[in-house]
Design an enzyme around this catalytic site. Structure first.
Site: not given
Ligand code: AMP
Ligand code: ZN
Length: 112
Positions: A85, A100, A91-92, A98, A30-31
């Protein structure tokens, strides 16, 4: 899907810090990590969220969980959290399915 960030990452059009790849899924860090280890696992085929999983496309979800089990073992992660999410209120922010994978710190329950 042409205008999807994660389709472009899975296709190599946008660079990412890859953890793992096979014919069905792609995993990358994750960035904006929310834990010392934080990566995402996505199907290569576009699915917008858990809400769009059907009998026709659900095999990739089982595959992704097998990949998560293997990757976390390989990375030596004994305790971790898997989160998806669904929808803006939850919170998507990227509308390509995806999961997390977060690890390396104490976590609270319930999540905020
Ligand atoms: P969510 O908010 O649950 O939809 O998760 C989307 C995640 O994608 C967030 O944790 C972002 O930090 C992450 N993200 C967004 N753009 C990128 C990118 N280019 N490379 C890696 N992770 C990204
Ligand atoms: Zn997509």
């Amino acid at each position: 899907m042409s205008d999807c960030l994660f389709c472009k990452i899975a296709g190599g059009e946008i660079p990412s810090n890859k953890v793992y790849e096979d014919e069905l899924c792609y995993a990358f860090y994750d960035i904006a990590p929310q834990a010392p280890t934080h990566f995402l696992v996505i199907p290569k085929a576009h699915i917008s969220s858990v809400s769009a999983v059907t009998p026709e496309n659900s095999a990739v979800v089982a595959h992704i969980f097998e990949v998560i089990a293997k990757l976390t073992k390989d990375l030596g992660l004994e305790s971790y959290r898997v989160v998806s999410n669904i929808g803006e209120q939850a919170g998507q922010t990227v509308f390509h399915l995806h999961f997390h994978v977060l690890s390396g710190r104490d976590m609270t329950w319930p999540p905020g």
